[in-house]
Write an enzyme that holds these catalytic residues in place. Structure first.
Site, PDB file in Angstrom:
ATOM      1  N   LYS A   1      70.566  38.878  51.094  1.00 37.93           N
ATOM      2  CA  LYS A   1      70.916  40.041  51.907  1.00 37.93           C
ATOM      3  C   LYS A   1      72.372  40.396  51.632  1.00 37.93           C
ATOM      4  O   LYS A   1      73.160  39.528  51.297  1.00 37.93           O
ATOM      5  CB  LYS A   1      70.752  39.627  53.376  1.00 37.93           C
ATOM      6  CG  LYS A   1      70.725  40.758  54.352  1.00 37.93           C
ATOM      7  CD  LYS A   1      69.324  41.246  54.552  1.00 37.93           C
ATOM      8  CE  LYS A   1      69.241  42.315  55.600  1.00 37.93           C
ATOM      9  NZ  LYS A   1      67.973  43.063  55.454  1.00 37.93           N
TER      10      LYS A   1
ATOM     11  N   CYS B   1      76.191  35.077  49.581  1.00 33.40           N
ATOM     12  CA  CYS B   1      76.937  33.896  49.995  1.00 33.40           C
ATOM     13  C   CYS B   1      77.346  34.038  51.462  1.00 33.40           C
ATOM     14  O   CYS B   1      77.836  35.081  51.881  1.00 33.40           O
ATOM     15  CB  CYS B   1      78.201  33.637  49.175  1.00 33.40           C
ATOM     16  SG  CYS B   1      77.872  33.350  47.436  1.00 33.40           S
TER      17      CYS B   1
ATOM     18  N   GLU C   1      59.493  53.088  48.382  1.00 35.37           N
ATOM     19  CA  GLU C   1      59.844  52.047  49.338  1.00 35.37           C
ATOM     20  C   GLU C   1      58.724  51.006  49.436  1.00 35.37           C
ATOM     21  O   GLU C   1      58.976  49.795  49.471  1.00 35.37           O
ATOM     22  CB  GLU C   1      60.144  52.685  50.709  1.00 35.37           C
ATOM     23  CG  GLU C   1      60.424  51.720  51.837  1.00 35.37           C
ATOM     24  CD  GLU C   1      61.508  50.697  51.519  1.00 35.37           C
ATOM     25  OE1 GLU C   1      62.259  50.868  50.560  1.00 35.37           O
ATOM     26  OE2 GLU C   1      61.559  49.682  52.243  1.00 35.37           O
TER      27      GLU C   1
ATOM     28  N   TRP D   1      74.733  32.080  46.735  1.00 34.79           N
ATOM     29  CA  TRP D   1      73.876  32.892  45.872  1.00 34.79           C
ATOM     30  C   TRP D   1      74.598  32.921  44.529  1.00 34.79           C
ATOM     31  O   TRP D   1      75.645  33.533  44.383  1.00 34.79           O
ATOM     32  CB  TRP D   1      73.719  34.304  46.436  1.00 34.79           C
ATOM     33  CG  TRP D   1      72.767  35.165  45.659  1.00 34.79           C
ATOM     34  CD1 TRP D   1      71.411  35.193  45.772  1.00 34.79           C
ATOM     35  CD2 TRP D   1      73.097  36.123  44.647  1.00 34.79           C
ATOM     36  NE1 TRP D   1      70.890  36.117  44.892  1.00 34.79           N
ATOM     37  CE2 TRP D   1      71.895  36.693  44.194  1.00 34.79           C
ATOM     38  CE3 TRP D   1      74.299  36.553  44.078  1.00 34.79           C
ATOM     39  CZ2 TRP D   1      71.840  37.684  43.205  1.00 34.79           C
ATOM     40  CZ3 TRP D   1      74.249  37.537  43.088  1.00 34.79           C
ATOM     41  CH2 TRP D   1      73.032  38.091  42.664  1.00 34.79           C
TER      42      TRP D   1
ATOM     43  N   ARG E   1      72.004  35.195  53.415  1.00 32.20           N
ATOM     44  CA  ARG E   1      72.955  35.784  52.482  1.00 32.20           C
ATOM     45  C   ARG E   1      72.956  35.082  51.129  1.00 32.20           C
ATOM     46  O   ARG E   1      73.618  35.517  50.191  1.00 32.20           O
ATOM     47  CB  ARG E   1      74.360  35.719  53.074  1.00 32.20           C
ATOM     48  CG  ARG E   1      74.496  36.444  54.387  1.00 32.20           C
ATOM     49  CD  ARG E   1      75.909  36.338  54.890  1.00 32.20           C
ATOM     50  NE  ARG E   1      76.813  37.066  54.026  1.00 32.20           N
ATOM     51  CZ  ARG E   1      77.182  38.321  54.224  1.00 32.20           C
ATOM     52  NH1 ARG E   1      76.740  38.978  55.252  1.00 32.20           N
ATOM     53  NH2 ARG E   1      78.009  38.918  53.392  1.00 32.20           N
TER      54      ARG E   1
ATOM     55  N   ASN F   1      83.144  33.984  48.659  1.00 32.94           N
ATOM     56  CA  ASN F   1      82.074  34.959  48.491  1.00 32.94           C
ATOM     57  C   ASN F   1      82.638  36.086  47.648  1.00 32.94           C
ATOM     58  O   ASN F   1      83.657  36.668  48.009  1.00 32.94           O
ATOM     59  CB  ASN F   1      81.629  35.490  49.862  1.00 32.94           C
ATOM     60  CG  ASN F   1      80.629  36.631  49.739  1.00 32.94           C
ATOM     61  OD1 ASN F   1      79.957  36.763  48.711  1.00 32.94           O
ATOM     62  ND2 ASN F   1      80.523  37.440  50.769  1.00 32.94           N
ATOM     63  N   GLY F   2      81.990  36.390  46.520  1.00 31.73           N
ATOM     64  CA  GLY F   2      82.474  37.468  45.660  1.00 31.73           C
ATOM     65  C   GLY F   2      82.502  37.017  44.214  1.00 31.73           C
ATOM     66  O   GLY F   2      81.864  36.020  43.851  1.00 31.73           O
TER      67      GLY F   2
ATOM     68  N   GLU G   1      59.327  42.730  46.183  1.00 30.09           N
ATOM     69  CA  GLU G   1      60.401  41.873  46.678  1.00 30.09           C
ATOM     70  C   GLU G   1      59.864  40.615  47.367  1.00 30.09           C
ATOM     71  O   GLU G   1      60.344  39.516  47.108  1.00 30.09           O
ATOM     72  CB  GLU G   1      61.211  42.721  47.668  1.00 30.09           C
ATOM     73  CG  GLU G   1      62.364  42.057  48.326  1.00 30.09           C
ATOM     74  CD  GLU G   1      63.150  43.038  49.197  1.00 30.09           C
ATOM     75  OE1 GLU G   1      62.568  44.031  49.683  1.00 30.09           O
ATOM     76  OE2 GLU G   1      64.348  42.806  49.387  1.00 30.09           O
TER      77      GLU G   1
ATOM     78  N   HIS H   1      50.334  61.358  32.785  1.00 23.18           N
ATOM     79  CA  HIS H   1      51.266  61.567  31.674  1.00 23.18           C
ATOM     80  C   HIS H   1      51.692  60.240  31.058  1.00 23.18           C
ATOM     81  O   HIS H   1      52.715  60.178  30.379  1.00 23.18           O
ATOM     82  CB  HIS H   1      52.474  62.377  32.155  1.00 23.18           C
ATOM     83  CG  HIS H   1      52.091  63.744  32.628  1.00 23.18           C
ATOM     84  ND1 HIS H   1      51.696  64.741  31.761  1.00 23.18           N
ATOM     85  CD2 HIS H   1      51.971  64.258  33.873  1.00 23.18           C
ATOM     86  CE1 HIS H   1      51.383  65.827  32.453  1.00 23.18           C
ATOM     87  NE2 HIS H   1      51.534  65.554  33.748  1.00 23.18           N
TER      88      HIS H   1
ATOM     89  N   LYS I   1      59.217  46.978  48.520  1.00 25.26           N
ATOM     90  CA  LYS I   1      58.950  46.001  49.578  1.00 25.26           C
ATOM     91  C   LYS I   1      57.936  44.972  49.087  1.00 25.26           C
ATOM     92  O   LYS I   1      58.111  43.779  49.253  1.00 25.26           O
ATOM     93  CB  LYS I   1      58.427  46.743  50.815  1.00 25.26           C
ATOM     94  CG  LYS I   1      58.678  46.079  52.092  1.00 25.26           C
ATOM     95  CD  LYS I   1      59.976  46.489  52.747  1.00 25.26           C
ATOM     96  CE  LYS I   1      61.172  46.349  51.823  1.00 25.26           C
ATOM     97  NZ  LYS I   1      62.330  47.062  52.266  1.00 25.26           N
TER      98      LYS I   1
HETATM   99  O1  M6R Z   1      72.845  46.649  53.101  1.00 22.43           O
HETATM  100  P1  M6R Z   1      72.296  47.776  52.299  1.00 22.43           P
HETATM  101  O2  M6R Z   1      71.375  48.652  53.088  1.00 22.43           O
HETATM  102  O3  M6R Z   1      73.364  48.586  51.621  1.00 22.43           O
HETATM  103  O4  M6R Z   1      71.446  47.094  51.166  1.00 22.43           O
HETATM  104  C1  M6R Z   1      70.898  47.841  50.123  1.00 22.43           C
HETATM  105  C2  M6R Z   1      69.870  47.045  49.371  1.00 22.43           C
HETATM  106  O5  M6R Z   1      70.438  45.896  48.823  1.00 22.43           O
HETATM  107  C3  M6R Z   1      68.704  46.635  50.267  1.00 22.43           C
HETATM  108  O6  M6R Z   1      68.122  47.731  50.886  1.00 22.43           O
HETATM  109  C4  M6R Z   1      67.630  45.896  49.442  1.00 22.43           C
HETATM  110  O7  M6R Z   1      67.067  46.767  48.524  1.00 22.43           O
HETATM  111  C5  M6R Z   1      66.573  45.303  50.376  1.00 22.43           C
HETATM  112  N1  M6R Z   1      66.461  43.902  50.124  1.00 22.43           N
HETATM  113  C6  M6R Z   1      65.226  45.899  50.199  1.00 22.43           C
HETATM  114  O8  M6R Z   1      64.340  45.414  51.137  1.00 22.43           O
END
Ligand code: M6R
Length: 607
Positions: free
Chosen positions: A602, A2, A480, A75, A27, A99-100, A487, A503, A484
């Site tokens: 984000k 948000c 990672e 969000w 956000r 927000n929250g 996502e 396994h 990526k």
């Molecule tokens: O702001 P942060 O680095 O703490 O965020 C952690 C995760 O939410 C963030 O890395 C998320 O996994 C990304 N969208 C991945 O690309």
């Protein structure tokens, strides 16, 4: 999660709010809304969909002027995505954005119902508006303070009271709010990107403090009415850093910014181009004294940076290091004491679970060090020590440049403190530090592979499942690569330690299934090649990534991506760039919204 903005000043408010919301949209982006005063009356316009839909709606419905208002991009947590559930919410004289999460909203809802007050939305937010209104008898601050006692959970609010045109009240507990006063007026937002147009100087509203914004100034008081003078912070980037700068997407821009973000993060910490030095960061050399255990706690990509950091730290520092998923950590009754060093990693510095892990460690008197990108964020403020990544604003939901900057910090920590502890020699430390600096031009060179990777991704665009495999550092990196890709491309993918495939998971490897195989580590290279042969024998579609031009039997891969040759330990930096580009172009070929993937946002400020 948000985006929030509030403005009162000398500009047309609707424009300020809509521009701010566009900057904050990463956000949260399932609905958006604004509320503003016009002729002493509050007007609210809100809609499901993106900020662009709100802009259209405002253009049609609100040809009126205003100089004070609040805006929100959502969000969804409580209540589905609908116009009614969009913010701002009004009850009686109170209009607010949030927000929250209000965790005790159900109990409050019952209480309000008993008073004959029935909200119209399914949100937890409207209950907060109802509650504040129920306490309001003409004095906004008193009503807010009474509500604070009752509200449980995390929240940042911007509130308009119908009786006080031109004034915005704000309150935070757990969720971020930053504010500035400029010649145009007073602005508050959940993130600096919405403020930067007006000022580079700002302050963070402290938890459980109330800000009162007028055109002329901002006053901050605590819950006992004591006036608080905020400490001003300064950002060293400008408005262009938060724009796309000619790139089609933020993600691509941020991938390409990595040579610069690595340079800015590494070089100020290298003394005489030779040895790491944290004097300017205020991190003392004695930080490891008495430490017998390191815990790295983080979420998502930041946690994956920790997986790479763990390998480097344990190897050089000779102290046991564990990496914990922050959302699990505090529920496992973890062993933490004063001999523990907790390292939290976070781009935003506001991730709720990471913050909670940090608070738990602080309660147990552990030493805490955080690696954070956003200055003055909650995690930075609550840690004993902070090592800032200087990656600049990261807008795309998929984290890219923050990840490699985090890696560089973890490497610098490993080198410096291994030298202090005597587990490596000065000559070794100089060599390693030089290797780390060589990553900067190598990442630059890796970016030249973008077009080749783009072409390879055409083959991935119609796939539904995919695997990443690797050993050691390559396995950490596979995790990672996998997050990526899933996502931003919505392709199901899994990361596997290559030796573990047989396994169980090998049963899923069938003809044509893509396997992205990382083979950058000399020590396990031959074993890795054997694992690739295993998937190849099941007719997998193999994309092989190696460090430098290895001679590889051409029958075991469909595509071979050769990274600029670096010391093995440095390969995660260049390989990460390749994995980011694979995810990016696959998403583009699938025609998806790269920067704002579905269901995500984000800065995850809810647990
Ligand atoms: O702001 P942060 O680095 O703490 O965020 C952690 C995760 O939410 C963030 O890395 C998320 O996994 C990304 N969208 C991945 O690309």
């Amino acid at each position: 999660m948000c985006g929030i903005i509030g403005f009162t000043g000398y500009l047309e408010t609707k424009n300020v709010l809509l521009e701010g919301l566009a900057a904050l949209e990463y956000r949260g982006y399932d609905s958006a809304g604004i509320a503003f005063f016009h002729n002493d009356t509050i007007n609210t316009i809100k809609t499901t969909g993106k900020v662009s839909s709100l802009i259209d709606k405002v253009a049609i419905s609100a040809d009126v002027s205003s100089t004070c208002g609040i805006g929100h991009t959502r969000w969804a947590t409580h209540g589905g995505v609908s116009d009614t559930n969009s913010h701002p919410h009004t009850f009686g004289k109170v209009t607010l954005i949030h927000n929250g999460i209000i965790e005790n909203y159900h109990e409050l809802e019952m209480e309000m119902a008993a008073l004959g007050k029935f909200p119209v939305s399914q949100t937890d937010t409207e209950i907060a508006a109802t509650l504040i209104d129920s306490y309001y008898e003409g004095d906004a601050i008193t009503a807010i303070k009474k509500a604070v006692v009752r509200l449980e959970g995390a929240y940042a609010f911007c509130i308009l009271f119908a009786d006080e045109p031109e004034v915005i009240y704000c309150l935070r507990n757990g969720s971020p709010l930053v504010a500035c006063h400029a010649k145009e007026g007073s602005v508050i937002a959940s993130d600096m990107v919405a403020l930067i147009k007006y000022s580079r100087e700002y302050f963070v509203l402290p938890e459980l403090h109330i800000a009162r914004l007028t055109k002329e100034n901002i006053t901050v008081t605590d819950l006992n009415d004591n006036v608080f003078t905020p400490k001003m912070l300064y950002v060293n980037w400008d408005v262009t850093a938060a724009q796309k700068g000619g790139y089609p997407h933020y993600m691509l821009k941020e991938i390409h910014e990595q040579p610069e973000s690595l340079r800015s993060t590494i070089m100020p910490r290298v003394k005489n181009k030779q040895l790491p030095d944290f004097t300017a960061d205020g991190i003392p050399d004695r930080i490891f004294d008495g430490i017998n255990r390191i815990i790295i706690a983080a979420c998502g990509t930041a946690m994956h940076a920790g997986l790479v950091g763990r390998v480097m730290m344990e190897k050089l520092l000779r102290i046991p290091v564990t990496v914990e998923i922050a959302s699990e950590f505090r529920y496992q009754d973890p062993i933490i004491d004063k001999n523990t060093l907790l390292i939290t990693i976070s781009q935003s510095g506001e991730t709720a679970d990471t913050l909670a892990a940090l608070r738990l460690a602080n309660e147990h008197q552990a030493t805490t060090l955080s690696i954070v990108n956003v200055k003055g964020s909650s995690i930075a403020r609550e840690s004993d020590y902070v090592l800032y990544t200087h990656a600049g604003p990261e807008i795309a939901v998929a984290s890219t440049k923050a990840y490699t900057a985090q890696l560089s910090c973890l490497y610098l920590i490993a080198y410096h403190f291994a030298l202090i502890r005597g587990t490596i020699t000065e000559a070794q430390c100089i060599t390693y530090t030089k290797q780390l600096q060589s990553v900067i031009p190598a990442v630059e060179k890796t970016l030249n592979l973008a077009e080749d990777i783009n072409k390879i991704c055409i083959n991935l665009a119609d796939k539904e499942d995919l695997f990443f495999i690797g050993r050691g550092l390559d396995y950490a990196l596979s995790c990672e690569g996998s997050i990526k890709l899933k996502e931003v491309s919505y392709i199901h993918s899994e990361a596997y330690a290559a030796g573990e495939l047989k396994h169980g998971t090998l049963s899923l490897v069938t003809e044509g299934i893509p396997v992205i195989a990382l083979a950058t580590q000399t020590k396990v290279y031959n074993k890795m090649i054997s694992n690739i042969r295993e998937v190849r024998a099941r007719n997998a579609f193999v994309i092989l990534i190696t460090n430098g031009d290895c001679k590889v039997d051409a029958s075991i891969f469909d595509y071979h991506i050769t990274l600029p040759e670096l010391a093995d330990n440095m390969a995660p930096f260049t390989a990460a760039v390749v994995l980011q580009l694979l995810a990016y172009y696959t998403s583009v070929h699938r025609g998806l919204n790269v920067d704002q993937p579905r269901n995500l946002a984000k800065s995850v400020t809810v647990e």
